[in-house]
Structures are given as structure tokens and as C-alpha cells.
Scaffold this motif. Structure first.
Motif, PDB file in Angstrom:
ATOM      1  N   HIS A   1       0.771  -1.240   0.000  1.00 12.97           N
ATOM      2  CA  HIS A   1       0.000   0.000   0.000  1.00 12.97           C
ATOM      3  C   HIS A   1       0.808   1.300   0.000  1.00 12.97           C
ATOM      4  CE1 HIS A   1      -3.416  -2.672   1.609  1.00 12.97           C
ATOM      5  NE2 HIS A   1      -3.632  -2.415   0.329  1.00 12.97           N
ATOM      6  N   PRO A   2       1.915   1.426   0.741  1.00 10.04           N
ATOM      7  CA  PRO A   2       2.635   2.709   0.713  1.00 10.04           C
ATOM      8  C   PRO A   2       3.081   3.154  -0.682  1.00 10.04           C
ATOM      9  CG  PRO A   2       3.274   1.472   2.644  1.00 10.04           C
ATOM     10  CD  PRO A   2       2.426   0.558   1.819  1.00 10.04           C
ATOM     11  N   PRO A   3       3.707   2.290  -1.504  1.00  7.86           N
ATOM     12  CA  PRO A   3       4.040   2.771  -2.854  1.00  7.86           C
ATOM     13  C   PRO A   3       2.810   3.157  -3.663  1.00  7.86           C
ATOM     14  CG  PRO A   3       5.278   0.781  -2.341  1.00  7.86           C
ATOM     15  CD  PRO A   3       4.236   0.928  -1.274  1.00  7.86           C
ATOM     16  N   LEU A   4       1.720   2.414  -3.494  1.00  2.00           N
ATOM     17  CA  LEU A   4       0.514   2.689  -4.273  1.00  2.00           C
ATOM     18  C   LEU A   4      -0.097   4.043  -3.932  1.00  2.00           C
ATOM     19  CD1 LEU A   4      -1.267  -0.789  -4.368  1.00  2.00           C
ATOM     20  CD2 LEU A   4      -0.167   0.399  -6.267  1.00  2.00           C
ATOM     21  N   ILE A   5      -0.104   4.401  -2.657  1.00  2.00           N
ATOM     22  CA  ILE A   5      -0.741   5.680  -2.311  1.00  2.00           C
ATOM     23  C   ILE A   5       0.205   6.857  -2.479  1.00  2.00           C
ATOM     24  CG2 ILE A   5      -2.456   4.623  -0.793  1.00  2.00           C
ATOM     25  CD1 ILE A   5      -0.807   5.628   1.607  1.00  2.00           C
ATOM     26  N   VAL A   6       1.498   6.670  -2.196  1.00  2.00           N
ATOM     27  CA  VAL A   6       2.438   7.780  -2.347  1.00  2.00           C
ATOM     28  C   VAL A   6       2.665   8.103  -3.818  1.00  2.00           C
ATOM     29  CG1 VAL A   6       4.823   8.505  -1.972  1.00  2.00           C
ATOM     30  CG2 VAL A   6       3.569   7.388  -0.127  1.00  2.00           C
ATOM     31  N   MET A   7       2.854   7.073  -4.630  1.00  2.00           N
ATOM     32  CA  MET A   7       3.146   7.306  -6.045  1.00  2.00           C
ATOM     33  C   MET A   7       1.898   7.630  -6.857  1.00  2.00           C
ATOM     34  SD  MET A   7       6.125   4.407  -6.552  1.00  2.00           S
ATOM     35  CE  MET A   7       6.710   5.064  -8.132  1.00  2.00           C
ATOM     36  N   ASN A   8       0.731   7.445  -6.248  1.00  2.00           N
ATOM     37  CA  ASN A   8      -0.536   7.857  -6.869  1.00  2.00           C
ATOM     38  C   ASN A   8      -1.173   9.022  -6.117  1.00  2.00           C
ATOM     39  OD1 ASN A   8      -1.441   5.876  -9.143  1.00  2.00           O
ATOM     40  ND2 ASN A   8      -0.632   4.537  -7.543  1.00  2.00           N
ATOM     41  N   ALA A   9      -0.377   9.761  -5.352  1.00  2.00           N
ATOM     42  CA  ALA A   9      -0.933  10.837  -4.528  1.00  2.00           C
ATOM     43  C   ALA A   9      -1.677  11.870  -5.368  1.00  2.00           C
ATOM     44  CB  ALA A   9       0.178  11.507  -3.721  1.00  2.00           C
ATOM     45  N   GLY A  10      -1.137  12.223  -6.533  1.00  2.00           N
ATOM     46  CA  GLY A  10      -1.791  13.216  -7.396  1.00  2.00           C
ATOM     47  C   GLY A  10      -3.181  12.784  -7.824  1.00  2.00           C
ATOM     48  N   PRO A  11      -3.326  11.646  -8.507  1.00  2.00           N
ATOM     49  CA  PRO A  11      -4.662  11.220  -8.909  1.00  2.00           C
ATOM     50  C   PRO A  11      -5.589  10.932  -7.729  1.00  2.00           C
ATOM     51  CG  PRO A  11      -3.010   9.562  -9.497  1.00  2.00           C
ATOM     52  CD  PRO A  11      -2.287  10.806  -9.120  1.00  2.00           C
ATOM     53  N   LEU A  12      -5.039  10.457  -6.612  1.00  2.00           N
ATOM     54  CA  LEU A  12      -5.900  10.204  -5.447  1.00  2.00           C
ATOM     55  C   LEU A  12      -6.530  11.495  -4.937  1.00  2.00           C
ATOM     56  CD1 LEU A  12      -3.836   7.550  -3.427  1.00  2.00           C
ATOM     57  CD2 LEU A  12      -6.094   7.230  -4.461  1.00  2.00           C
ATOM     58  N   GLU A  13      -5.795  12.586  -4.985  1.00  2.00           N
ATOM     59  CA  GLU A  13      -6.348  13.853  -4.524  1.00  2.00           C
ATOM     60  C   GLU A  13      -7.167  14.545  -5.608  1.00  2.00           C
ATOM     61  OE1 GLU A  13      -3.184  16.239  -2.796  1.00  2.00           O
ATOM     62  OE2 GLU A  13      -3.595  15.314  -0.849  1.00  2.00           O
ATOM     63  N   HIS A  14      -6.895  14.231  -6.867  1.00  2.00           N
ATOM     64  CA  HIS A  14      -7.585  14.917  -7.962  1.00  2.00           C
ATOM     65  C   HIS A  14      -8.937  14.297  -8.288  1.00  2.00           C
ATOM     66  CE1 HIS A  14      -8.135  17.158 -11.693  1.00  2.00           C
ATOM     67  NE2 HIS A  14      -8.393  16.004 -12.296  1.00  2.00           N
ATOM     68  N   PHE A  15      -8.978  12.966  -8.388  1.00  2.00           N
ATOM     69  CA  PHE A  15     -10.206  12.299  -8.830  1.00  2.00           C
ATOM     70  C   PHE A  15     -11.110  11.958  -7.650  1.00  2.00           C
ATOM     71  CE2 PHE A  15      -7.168  11.206 -12.278  1.00  2.00           C
ATOM     72  CZ  PHE A  15      -7.852  11.787 -13.339  1.00  2.00           C
ATOM     73  N   GLU A  16     -12.394  11.882  -7.940  1.00  2.00           N
ATOM     74  CA  GLU A  16     -13.368  11.515  -6.913  1.00  2.00           C
ATOM     75  C   GLU A  16     -13.106  10.101  -6.397  1.00  2.00           C
ATOM     76  OE1 GLU A  16     -16.267  11.986  -4.179  1.00  2.00           O
ATOM     77  OE2 GLU A  16     -15.463  13.532  -5.514  1.00  2.00           O
ATOM     78  N   ALA A  17     -12.699   9.200  -7.294  1.00  2.00           N
ATOM     79  CA  ALA A  17     -12.349   7.837  -6.906  1.00  2.00           C
ATOM     80  C   ALA A  17     -11.237   7.356  -7.829  1.00  2.00           C
ATOM     81  CB  ALA A  17     -13.563   6.919  -7.004  1.00  2.00           C
ATOM     82  N   TRP A  18     -10.396   6.477  -7.312  1.00  2.00           N
ATOM     83  CA  TRP A  18      -9.239   6.004  -8.073  1.00  2.00           C
ATOM     84  C   TRP A  18      -8.923   4.587  -7.611  1.00  2.00           C
ATOM     85  CZ3 TRP A  18      -6.617   7.609 -12.209  1.00  2.00           C
ATOM     86  CH2 TRP A  18      -5.316   7.124 -12.454  1.00  2.00           C
ATOM     87  N   ASP A  19      -8.667   3.688  -8.545  1.00  2.00           N
ATOM     88  CA  ASP A  19      -8.370   2.297  -8.223  1.00  2.00           C
ATOM     89  C   ASP A  19      -6.854   2.106  -8.246  1.00  2.00           C
ATOM     90  OD1 ASP A  19      -8.066  -0.443  -8.021  1.00  2.00           O
ATOM     91  OD2 ASP A  19      -9.805  -0.900  -9.273  1.00  2.00           O
ATOM     92  N   ILE A  20      -6.245   2.107  -7.081  1.00  2.00           N
ATOM     93  CA  ILE A  20      -4.786   1.987  -7.008  1.00  2.00           C
ATOM     94  C   ILE A  20      -4.309   0.615  -7.463  1.00  2.00           C
ATOM     95  CG2 ILE A  20      -4.461   3.755  -5.239  1.00  2.00           C
ATOM     96  CD1 ILE A  20      -4.305   1.502  -3.161  1.00  2.00           C
ATOM     97  N   HIS A  21      -5.190  -0.383  -7.416  1.00  2.00           N
ATOM     98  CA  HIS A  21      -4.787  -1.731  -7.801  1.00  2.00           C
ATOM     99  C   HIS A  21      -4.974  -1.980  -9.292  1.00  2.00           C
ATOM    100  CE1 HIS A  21      -4.263  -2.938  -3.651  1.00  2.00           C
ATOM    101  NE2 HIS A  21      -5.419  -2.392  -3.362  1.00  2.00           N
ATOM    102  N   ASN A  22      -5.617  -1.063  -9.993  1.00  2.00           N
ATOM    103  CA  ASN A  22      -5.872  -1.243 -11.419  1.00  2.00           C
ATOM    104  C   ASN A  22      -4.992  -0.267 -12.186  1.00  2.00           C
ATOM    105  OD1 ASN A  22      -6.968  -1.763 -13.947  1.00  2.00           O
ATOM    106  ND2 ASN A  22      -9.042  -1.994 -13.154  1.00  2.00           N
ATOM    107  N   GLU A  23      -5.519   0.918 -12.512  1.00  2.00           N
ATOM    108  CA  GLU A  23      -4.697   1.870 -13.255  1.00  2.00           C
ATOM    109  C   GLU A  23      -3.583   2.472 -12.409  1.00  2.00           C
ATOM    110  OE1 GLU A  23      -8.622   4.226 -12.834  1.00  2.00           O
ATOM    111  OE2 GLU A  23      -7.902   2.251 -12.218  1.00  2.00           O
ATOM    112  N   GLY A  24      -3.617   2.271 -11.090  1.00  2.00           N
ATOM    113  CA  GLY A  24      -2.568   2.803 -10.226  1.00  2.00           C
ATOM    114  C   GLY A  24      -1.368   1.898 -10.061  1.00  2.00           C
ATOM    115  N   THR A  25      -1.444   0.681 -10.601  1.00  2.00           N
ATOM    116  CA  THR A  25      -0.319  -0.247 -10.469  1.00  2.00           C
ATOM    117  C   THR A  25       0.404  -0.359 -11.804  1.00  2.00           C
ATOM    118  OG1 THR A  25      -1.484  -1.489  -8.755  1.00  2.00           O
ATOM    119  CG2 THR A  25       0.374  -2.579  -9.782  1.00  2.00           C
ATOM    120  N   GLN A  26       1.328   0.542 -12.021  1.00  2.00           N
ATOM    121  CA  GLN A  26       2.120   0.562 -13.241  1.00  2.00           C
ATOM    122  C   GLN A  26       3.530   0.025 -12.969  1.00  2.00           C
ATOM    123  OE1 GLN A  26       0.519   1.147 -15.918  1.00  2.00           O
ATOM    124  NE2 GLN A  26      -1.332   1.920 -14.950  1.00  2.00           N
TER     125      GLN A  26
END
Length: 363
Positions: A200-225
Motif C-alpha cells: 500500500h505505501p508505494p501505491l498511495i504515495v506514487m498515486n498521490a496526485g490522482p488520489l487527490e484529484h479524482f473523486e475515486a481512483w483504483d490503485i490496484h488497477n490503473e494505479g499499479t504501473q
């Protein structure tokens, strides 16, 4: 078997439904009287949806009286967030009885917090405290008393405090999770199996921008690059290095096995990641200042890994960096405000003394 379940989150409600459907006598403890009353409007049943369809499991008791919930319970199942362990410990400890097993999935060394409280209350003798590496279900609530289970665990590496009660404790836990429990050397080993602080830490830190920008964001789908996965693999390598420095052997349950079909079976089966991403249940709003991925897995989980790494003399720059960045996001020093070993009563010890303390009293 008589099972007491503590809390009302995803894991607690999944456990209540699953255990009741398996024929166990389930007592669900909720902290507030209003939650107990709301369960009554559902006739104290849990609706559970999974690949087998929709079924209902009925509780033997739903109560906010913890003494009643624990009375006669062989297993006390406690999947509450690690952030609540300090508050729960003094509430739980006075009511423990010899022979009972408390199971934290996962624990982040919450076993030691509960054991320390039991010692203070005079109820430690004969009680076993166990923790494992993940929640036994990939699950999300779809209502107050309804859950959707995407996947169940197939391997649960589990450590017990005191070590002398390992066989007896794992026999009880196996009755609730037949065929999936695997012994760890002790609770330190089990704490270093915790998958949450790795995934979880890499997923939320490295997706911090979209997590704060979008109403909802799937860190396990488009957030796992690929770039995120590369960091996750290096973070997991640090975890394994700490385990090896403590003298703990394989299997280490590398997180890469969760992402690949050709590795050893991980804690969930090989369909689990597809089930998770296909479900859509993890497309959600994650508040970087409150969500348990930040406050539990990152603040508590990574600070524990960093603290154990320091004792072992292992360099963990990825863990330390993610912890520092996450603390900066929240304006708090997560190393100072997390779960270093001193927060669970194990600070200031050498590696050998720390492992000895984790053994606990003889039976």
C-alpha cells in the motif's frame, strides 16, 4: 466452536458471516449501542455474497458488552485496524481467560500490545496472542450488514506469543481456517510477513496526485504501473533482508508472487489479483490524511520495519523514504509517531534480546 469477533469493519463483518455459515457460534462485539441496535434491524444476520451466491449467516449474539462477547470463546478474532490496538487492549485484557486465543489478521506486532495489557491486568497466563500476514479475505462492505468477498486466503503464515503455546493456538485457529494456517517462528517473524506495509505505501504515495484529484481512483488497477511495481519489489526485498538478518527462513512470501502466475502460491490464490481488479470494489476515495493505508500500513507498518531494520543493522532506504514522504504529506514525523519497537514494549534491545523477548514465558 465459539468465536468472538471484535469490530464492524470489512474483515469483522466478513468473518461474522463466514464463521456463522460454517456452523460456528459467533458473537459479534460492537463498541456502540447504536451499532448493536442496527444489527437488530437485520435480525442479527450478515449477508455474504461470493462466488457461491448470496447467503445469510446469523449471529448467536451481537453486543457492546465485551465480557458477554468473550465468555466461553475459544477464538477471539480481531481484524480491527492496528491504529485501534492501544485503545482496545485495556478494554479486552481484564476479560481474558486461560486457553483463549486472540488472532490479529494482520497484527503489526499488536500481539505484543495486547499481551502487555494482559500482563498488566493479571490475565496473561495461558492466553495465546497470534498474528498473520494479511486479512483472510479480499472483501468490501456493501451495506451495514452485507459484504462481498472476492477472494479467501489459501496460506496464512502465523506467529504466536508466547511461542510455547504455538501448537495449541494454531490448532484453534485452524478450526476456523482449516488447512491454510502455516506456523511462523514467532510474532516478530509474522509481523515481517505483513503485506499491507509493502503493497500500500508505494501505491498511495506514487498515486498521490490522482488520489487527490479524482473523486475515486483504483490503485490496484490503473494505479499499479511498472514504475510502482519496481518500487514495491525493492521495498519487499528490504523486508526479506530484515527477515533474513533476524535469522528467519523461507518461505518469505514475496509480494511478487501475488502479481505473477508462475511463482510460488502466495497468501491468496492466483486468481485473487484478477478478482480484485475486476470487482471494482477498490475504486474508492482514499484520504491521504486519514485512510488506513496511510495511518496503519504506512505510519505503523513501515515504522516497525524501519525500527527492526535498525536493530538488525540492515539499510532500508525505500522503506525510510516512503515513510518520510508520507509523514511530510501529513506534517508529522511518522517514525516518531508510528510503531517503532519501543511502542510495543520492545525498545532498546539487541537483536538476540529482542528475539528472546518474543519467545515469551514458558508454558
Amino acid at each position: 466452536m465459539k468465536i468472538a469477533i471484535l469490530g464492524g469493519g470489512n474483515g469483522s463483518i466478513a468473518a461474522a458471516g463466514d464463521f456463522a455459515l460454517a456452523g460456528h457460534e459467533v458473537r459479534l462485539w460492537r463498541r456502540s449501542a447504536s451499532d448493536v441496535a442496527e444489527h437488530g434491524t437485520f435480525d442479527d444476520t450478515i449477508t455474504l455474497r461470493d462466488a457461491q451466491g448470496t447467503r445469510k449467516g446469523k449471529m448467536a449474539l451481537v453486543t457492546n458488552d465485551i465480557a458477554k462477547a468473550l465468555e466461553g470463546a475459544e477464538l477471539i478474532f480481531c481484524p480491527i485496524p492496528a491504529t485501534a490496538h492501544d485503545d482496545l487492549a485495556p478494554v479486552l485484557a481484564p476479560h481474558l481467560k486461560p486457553g483463549q486465543v486472540i488472532f490479529l489478521p494482520p497484527g503489526t506486532l499488536g500481539t505484543m500490545i495486547l499481551a502487555n495489557a494482559a500482563r498488566d491486568a493479571g490475565t496473561l497466563s495461558g492466553v495465546a496472542f497470534a498474528e498473520t500476514g494479511t486479512l483472510p479475505w479480499l472483501v468490501r462492505k456493501h451495506g451495514f450488514a452485507e459484504v462481498v468477498v472476492s477472494t479467501r486466503a489459501v496460506r496464512l503464515p502465523t506467529g504466536v506469543y508466547p511461542v510455547a503455546l504455538t501448537d495449541a493456538a494454531l490448532k484453534v485457529i485452524d478450526a476456523a481456517f482449516p488447512g491454510v494456517i502455516e506456523p511462523c517462528e514467532d510474532v516478530l517473524s509474522a509481523a515481517l510477513m505483513n503485506a499491507g506495509p509493502i503493497i500500500h505505501p508505494p501505491l498511495i504515495v506514487m498515486n498521490a496526485g490522482p488520489l487527490e484529484h479524482f473523486e475515486a481512483w483504483d490503485i490496484h488497477n490503473e494505479g499499479t504501473q511498472a514504475s510502482v511495481r519496481a518500487v514495491t519489489d525493492q521495498l519487499d526485498a528490504e523486508r526479506v533482508a530484515v527477515r533474513e538478518a533476524f535469522g528467519y527462513g523461507a518461505p518469505h512470501f514475496p509480494l511478487a508472487d501475488h502479481y505473477h502466475d508462475d511463482g510460488e502460491m502466495w497468501m491468496y490464490d492466483r486468481k485473487s489479483r484478477a478478482n480484485l481488479t475486476d470487482s471494482g470494489d477498490w475504486r474508492e476515495k482514499i484520504d491521504l490524511h486519514a485512510h488506513r493505508y496511510m495511518m496503519e500500513d504506512t505510519r505503523l507498518g513501515l515504522s516497525l520495519i524501519c525500527s527492526m531494520a535498525k536493530v538488525a543493522g540492515v539499510d532500508v532506504p525505500i522503506a525510510a523514504g516512503l515513510l518520510a514522504i508520507s509523514g511530510a504529506i501529513n506534517g508529522v514525523d511518522f517514525m516518531e509517531n508510528g510503531r517503532a519497537l519501543d511502542a510495543v514494549g520492545l525498545g532498546g534491545l539487541s537483536l538476540e534480546a529482542l528475539k528472546a523477548a518474543a519467545q515469551g514465558p514458558a508454558a
